[in-house]
Scaffold this motif. Structure first.
Motif, PDB file in Angstrom:
ATOM      1  N   ALA A  24       6.184 -39.634 -16.373  1.00  0.00           N
ATOM      2  CA  ALA A  24       6.394 -38.010 -16.421  1.00  0.00           C
ATOM      3  C   ALA A  24       5.645 -38.448 -18.223  1.00  0.00           C
ATOM      4  O   ALA A  24       6.615 -39.051 -19.652  1.00  0.00           O
ATOM      5  CB  ALA A  24       7.496 -37.562 -15.898  1.00  0.00           C
ATOM      6  N   SER A  25       5.577 -37.221 -18.454  1.00  0.00           N
ATOM      7  CA  SER A  25       4.626 -37.084 -20.030  1.00  0.00           C
ATOM      8  C   SER A  25       6.477 -36.271 -20.929  1.00  0.00           C
ATOM      9  O   SER A  25       6.863 -34.952 -20.177  1.00  0.00           O
ATOM     10  CB  SER A  25       4.159 -36.150 -20.639  1.00  0.00           C
ATOM     11  N   VAL A 164      -3.662 -32.187  -8.571  1.00  0.00           N
ATOM     12  CA  VAL A 164      -3.068 -31.595  -9.697  1.00  0.00           C
ATOM     13  C   VAL A 164      -3.720 -31.626 -10.781  1.00  0.00           C
ATOM     14  O   VAL A 164      -4.940 -30.703 -11.688  1.00  0.00           O
ATOM     15  CB  VAL A 164      -2.259 -32.752 -10.285  1.00  0.00           C
ATOM     16  N   ASP A 201       4.591 -29.302  -1.767  1.00  0.00           N
ATOM     17  CA  ASP A 201       4.246 -30.297  -3.091  1.00  0.00           C
ATOM     18  C   ASP A 201       5.179 -29.910  -3.810  1.00  0.00           C
ATOM     19  O   ASP A 201       4.990 -29.427  -5.284  1.00  0.00           O
ATOM     20  CB  ASP A 201       2.815 -30.446  -3.618  1.00  0.00           C
ATOM     21  N   LEU A 202       6.187 -30.529  -4.141  1.00  0.00           N
ATOM     22  CA  LEU A 202       7.173 -29.964  -5.561  1.00  0.00           C
ATOM     23  C   LEU A 202       7.214 -30.904  -6.136  1.00  0.00           C
ATOM     24  O   LEU A 202       7.679 -31.074  -7.730  1.00  0.00           O
ATOM     25  CB  LEU A 202       9.021 -30.229  -4.838  1.00  0.00           C
ATOM     26  N   ASN A 203       6.805 -32.054  -5.830  1.00  0.00           N
ATOM     27  CA  ASN A 203       6.222 -33.256  -7.056  1.00  0.00           C
ATOM     28  C   ASN A 203       5.418 -32.089  -8.319  1.00  0.00           C
ATOM     29  O   ASN A 203       5.089 -33.133  -9.434  1.00  0.00           O
ATOM     30  CB  ASN A 203       5.505 -34.297  -6.014  1.00  0.00           C
ATOM     31  N   LEU A 206       6.233 -30.710 -10.884  1.00  0.00           N
ATOM     32  CA  LEU A 206       6.935 -31.455 -11.759  1.00  0.00           C
ATOM     33  C   LEU A 206       5.456 -32.199 -12.781  1.00  0.00           C
ATOM     34  O   LEU A 206       5.894 -31.901 -13.862  1.00  0.00           O
ATOM     35  CB  LEU A 206       7.698 -32.511 -11.126  1.00  0.00           C
ATOM     36  N   VAL A 207       4.690 -32.706 -12.207  1.00  0.00           N
ATOM     37  CA  VAL A 207       3.704 -32.831 -12.397  1.00  0.00           C
ATOM     38  C   VAL A 207       2.961 -32.144 -13.395  1.00  0.00           C
ATOM     39  O   VAL A 207       2.902 -31.981 -14.561  1.00  0.00           O
ATOM     40  CB  VAL A 207       2.324 -33.796 -11.794  1.00  0.00           C
ATOM     41  N   LYS A 209       4.456 -29.263 -14.520  1.00  0.00           N
ATOM     42  CA  LYS A 209       4.974 -28.733 -15.587  1.00  0.00           C
ATOM     43  C   LYS A 209       5.032 -29.771 -16.970  1.00  0.00           C
ATOM     44  O   LYS A 209       4.636 -30.386 -18.410  1.00  0.00           O
ATOM     45  CB  LYS A 209       6.628 -28.602 -15.490  1.00  0.00           C
ATOM     46  N   SER A 210       4.349 -31.537 -16.633  1.00  0.00           N
ATOM     47  CA  SER A 210       4.405 -31.998 -17.606  1.00  0.00           C
ATOM     48  C   SER A 210       3.309 -32.734 -18.377  1.00  0.00           C
ATOM     49  O   SER A 210       2.863 -33.255 -19.447  1.00  0.00           O
ATOM     50  CB  SER A 210       5.308 -33.750 -17.121  1.00  0.00           C
ATOM     51  N   ARG A 211       1.989 -31.813 -17.538  1.00  0.00           N
ATOM     52  CA  ARG A 211       0.369 -32.428 -18.124  1.00  0.00           C
ATOM     53  C   ARG A 211       0.298 -31.202 -19.188  1.00  0.00           C
ATOM     54  O   ARG A 211      -1.034 -31.186 -19.433  1.00  0.00           O
ATOM     55  CB  ARG A 211      -0.237 -32.650 -17.381  1.00  0.00           C
ATOM     56  N   THR A 212       0.759 -29.934 -18.830  1.00  0.00           N
ATOM     57  CA  THR A 212       0.644 -28.619 -19.693  1.00  0.00           C
ATOM     58  C   THR A 212       1.327 -28.169 -20.050  1.00  0.00           C
ATOM     59  O   THR A 212       3.152 -28.358 -19.899  1.00  0.00           O
ATOM     60  CB  THR A 212      -0.429 -27.728 -17.616  1.00  0.00           C
ATOM     61  N   ALA A 240      14.968 -28.028  -8.919  1.00  0.00           N
ATOM     62  CA  ALA A 240      13.804 -28.612  -9.768  1.00  0.00           C
ATOM     63  C   ALA A 240      13.232 -27.943 -11.310  1.00  0.00           C
ATOM     64  O   ALA A 240      12.675 -29.534 -12.049  1.00  0.00           O
ATOM     65  CB  ALA A 240      12.757 -29.001  -8.885  1.00  0.00           C
TER      66      ALA A 240
ATOM     67  N   GLU B 193      -3.472 -36.154  -1.938  1.00  0.00           N
ATOM     68  CA  GLU B 193      -2.592 -36.679  -3.664  1.00  0.00           C
ATOM     69  C   GLU B 193      -2.481 -38.206  -4.912  1.00  0.00           C
ATOM     70  O   GLU B 193      -2.384 -37.782  -3.912  1.00  0.00           O
ATOM     71  CB  GLU B 193      -1.774 -35.106  -3.974  1.00  0.00           C
ATOM     72  N   PHE B 229      11.175 -37.845 -12.473  1.00  0.00           N
ATOM     73  CA  PHE B 229      11.226 -36.989 -11.702  1.00  0.00           C
ATOM     74  C   PHE B 229      11.709 -36.919 -10.387  1.00  0.00           C
ATOM     75  O   PHE B 229      12.621 -36.045  -9.959  1.00  0.00           O
ATOM     76  CB  PHE B 229      10.111 -36.845 -10.812  1.00  0.00           C
ATOM     77  N   LYS B 232      15.324 -34.857 -10.052  1.00  0.00           N
ATOM     78  CA  LYS B 232      15.232 -33.469  -9.905  1.00  0.00           C
ATOM     79  C   LYS B 232      14.761 -33.049  -8.596  1.00  0.00           C
ATOM     80  O   LYS B 232      15.067 -32.425  -7.980  1.00  0.00           O
ATOM     81  CB  LYS B 232      13.433 -33.212 -10.915  1.00  0.00           C
TER      82      LYS B 232
ATOM     83  N   LYS D   2      -2.603 -27.278 -25.474  1.00  0.00           N
ATOM     84  CA  LYS D   2      -1.832 -28.364 -26.007  1.00  0.00           C
ATOM     85  C   LYS D   2      -2.362 -29.488 -25.219  1.00  0.00           C
ATOM     86  O   LYS D   2      -4.079 -29.108 -24.491  1.00  0.00           O
ATOM     87  CB  LYS D   2      -0.631 -29.073 -25.834  1.00  0.00           C
ATOM     88  N   VAL D   5      -1.731 -34.828 -20.924  1.00  0.00           N
ATOM     89  CA  VAL D   5      -0.850 -36.373 -20.979  1.00  0.00           C
ATOM     90  C   VAL D   5      -2.320 -37.315 -20.594  1.00  0.00           C
ATOM     91  O   VAL D   5      -3.052 -36.578 -19.529  1.00  0.00           O
ATOM     92  CB  VAL D   5      -0.318 -36.617 -20.143  1.00  0.00           C
TER      93      VAL D   5
END
Lengths: 291, 291, 291, 291
Positions: A24-25, A164, A201-203, A206-207, A209-212, A240, B193, B229, B232, D2, D5
């Motif tokens: 995660a970023s 994603v 796909d809850l993962n 999270l991805v 949100k961390s990448r954008t 989450a 994915e 993650f 969460k 922005k 990642v």
């Protein structure tokens, strides 16, 4: 046995030895998007609700007033529907515009509605607060580029088989036109499993949100396709860290012209709203209130 | 165009027209399973924690005492590891038995550990409180039938490509031997994915709970494979109604011999435990306390 | 254990107990489609070849004359390209129209080219012998309905995550406008496997042929994405009963602006054509000859 | 927006931009494996045929003599069956050993039969010419290591959700015991598609052949699960370069105790054998003849 050819990088996708670059970023920070005077992606959790399809003045009015009362800050409702079979209900189309305006004026809510053809911008632009791009059209770059020319926010659903990474790159097709007002929406993906309509796909939330820096919401209705399970997914997304949700609600799901099996009743929605407030509160967040 | 052949029933798996028989059953009621004096599947939420692999007396002792202090009611720890490559760390095997007993005696916690060969029952039966069957062995019916002959509980992980229906039928291979003490564990499935190790299938938890009376827990560590993650997903599972979770914890993840990238630190786990109490409390549930 | 809820029909999708209704229909008979004076779906096997993208007059001319000489009966070539990233080469667009006409006139071949926006019909209709709908646009019903208004044949690629059933229903969106001239094209699907670009679904060719009267061709280039493997898939499709293929060819693949890694060289294509004749001959079929 | 990642390498698995490292290795050269006096992996194409399950002396004898007459060089037949439900037919087990020997002696064919438990080696080792490891057991490393201790060849089926890379690494679990006699078998993978039992992954045959020196055969029966389509896949595999095939044949498929819907009749098999000879001949290959 001779030596194997060096494995290509794509093989890092293995259950046992994930790449160390899978991480995660922490640098990402969501930039809120405004839909009218509703802010999505800020500290508060936003709920968008309404029928799958707008079916009649009565159904839309009844749903809109009820979901506003229970905490929805935006109103969803389909005018054109994407259906696998051309024989299924395709939406009311332009004939509904008149009474839609009435309902919006009465409730003060802004409309979130799907665009299925770049040539619909003229009709929709004065009507919607936010365009919705459905899962089937996430790869429709002609449509995305057209929306880049507008200044209205776009709710971009993830394609049901989109990585994603592809979802994020689809968003960029909108931004190249100058429109940065994008909200990503996870709505379930297609997998081998058949016991639910899609696999939530809850993962991916999270991805993404961390990448954008785009706000990310979920559509629990399509993600599972079974009414009884929808509120549980909504609560899960809230704790989450999703920025909000868009959920289907119908006063009489058994009579719905599309997707009634996954629509919450008005009472289901009222209860979900109450539970959301409680679990969000436990994590020091709050639900955004209707204006 | 001529008439099409009537579509077979499997085609009901379509994003647009899910079968009307896709619905939750409200009739199911979970029957609790006892692991020693720990009850899983009752009103309280149970947390199982510990290292992926048992690596040394020191590492196991340190982890065990810390997770107990933070609320874990059972201790996980692998003695034999299933690894895609035979060159990866395969677990300490029998040599670890001596110090494992010490740690269990000291903490009073029961052990949950994976069995990978039916011939390991003799060594494991006196040691474990609950057998774990890993995702790769869910279809290993010889192993499942062997476990049906024991009376120890079995934590049955879902195969990473198993239908919920196949997962339930795998459990029945255990019950035919007379062992009803089964806990199902969702740990992520394999999909297209690639941004996460697996795709966490929260829907499947809901389906499994509605179709069986077995308690259902989740393994958020494997389900996403990215440390940041994991908490969460754990919170999400708790509010969605799972009966508990099994999570990987390591005092120094960077030094772990397997899967360190997804292990929580001791401090991460303490914080997760605190947050779980809060969100469960918001829905009038509580965490099961260590004895 | 209590009784389980009766499993829904979608569960028939299991590796072990396929529905007895999974069967081929022998009733189907393919109705040939004419592209200019080229008949696809008759007893003879049709080969469509050309570059992924039309890059220059020289590249297109050289490729066109060579593939005609080696047995291609139609010419492929992209004017607008669908690319995941907006920063990748997007095709030459309208500026290429002039020299495309020259090449078509010179070779006497008709063009098969992708349409990516319903508003391109005006430019493309006088230019193409057959429209191509790409995998990303199979669910773009606005585009399909627009093509239903034309009378040109449509090569409808299967979406990379589309059920065969959805693919057939997408074709129906074209037929409702009155255009029955449809050729289905299998081009690989998205699965968990990462060692090839897509997973070539030869089964789907057989199912599509048994369920519809549309000719079915394959695109081995996208289906595997590795040059050396493309001819093997082409031969496989021919003996399995496909009606033809569409394959990417480039005089200098290393210089291609898109997808060079999967393009056959002119010599590869000549050799493939020779091998196709031989294996088809072994089953008493022949390759359609250029006019 | 922005910066994103940096994408991890697994993202190279995208339909549009496959890694340049996705390429075939021309260095691989298959090392033949001998099963009795039958050589698999040499220039000739080998056909293994027989019933899914051995059901009775009569059924096995009739099938064995017929498939030998039509060109099979090895005989398949299950003694223990892996079934999703414990209530399905589980195979005759040890009681069949007597008449199996009779049939083998009479026909002179060697048996290929599945092992489902490491403790079956004692009974099977004197009986089989080659062990078969089924798709569900490809990840059962305890079983693979046990087979590494024998010197009999092993037909290793690909798990229905195994990456090609994992399949190769599973083979290495056998080789570490010193047994190099391994034949890989592609039998279809699990995907989103539901119109066939599995998705036949012909690409994987090509990748496996390029990355290892093991012979690679296909099982068209499980790969599609529909009788009418089985011969077409068999022909496809032959022209694509597979080393052979293993196919289910039953004298009266409608009466089969397992998988009758995908079994060829004796006459179907005879015809397939004839067609195989023709298409192989067109590419200058021949079918291996029964001794």
């Amino acid at each position: 046995m001779k030596d194997h050819v060096p494995l290509n990088e794509a093989h890092l996708k293995t259950d046992l030895t994930p790449s160390s670059s899978l991480s995660a970023s922490s640098a990402s920070k969501t930039k809120p998007v405004k839909v009218g005077n509703v802010t999505i992606g800020g500290p508060e959790f936003a709920v968008i609700a309404g029928p799958c399809s707008i079916e009649s003045r009565e159904q839309f009015f009844e749903t809109a007033t009820a979901v506003k009362k229970s905490g929805a800050v935006l109103l969803r409702g389909g005018i054109w529907k994407m259906r696998t079979s051309h024989q299924s209900f395709q939406g009311l189309g332009p004939e509904a515009v008149g009474f839609i305006r009435e309902v919006l004026d009465h409730t003060g809510l802004q409309l979130v509605s799907e665009i299925t053809d770049p040539r619909q911008v003229e009709l929709l632009d004065p009507l919607v607060g936010m365009y919705q791009v459905g899962a089937r059209n996430m790869f429709n770059y002609a449509l995305l580029k057209e929306l880049g020319q507008t200044r209205k926010p776009v709710l971009l659903k993830r394609g049901f088989s989109a990585l994603v990474d592809e979802w994020i790159k689809a968003a960029e097709y909108i931004t190249i036109g100058g429109n940065q007002n994008i909200i990503l929406c996870e709505r379930g993906i297609r997998t081998f499993e058949t016991s639910t309509r899609n696999t939530f796909d809850l993962n991916a939330v999270l991805v993404a949100k961390s990448r954008t820096s785009f706000p990310v919401v979920v559509d629990p209705s399509h993600a599972v396709g079974i009414r009884e399970f929808v509120p549980k997914l909504a609560l899960a997304a809230a704790v989450a860290g999703a920025d909000g949700l868009i959920v289907e609600v119908h006063p009489r799901p058994a009579e719905a012209l599309s997707d009634g099996f996954q629509a919450l009743t008005l009472e289901d929605f009222r209860k979900l709203s109450h539970d959301l407030e409680r679990v969000l509160g436990a994590l020091d967040r709050t639900m955004l209130k209707p204006v």
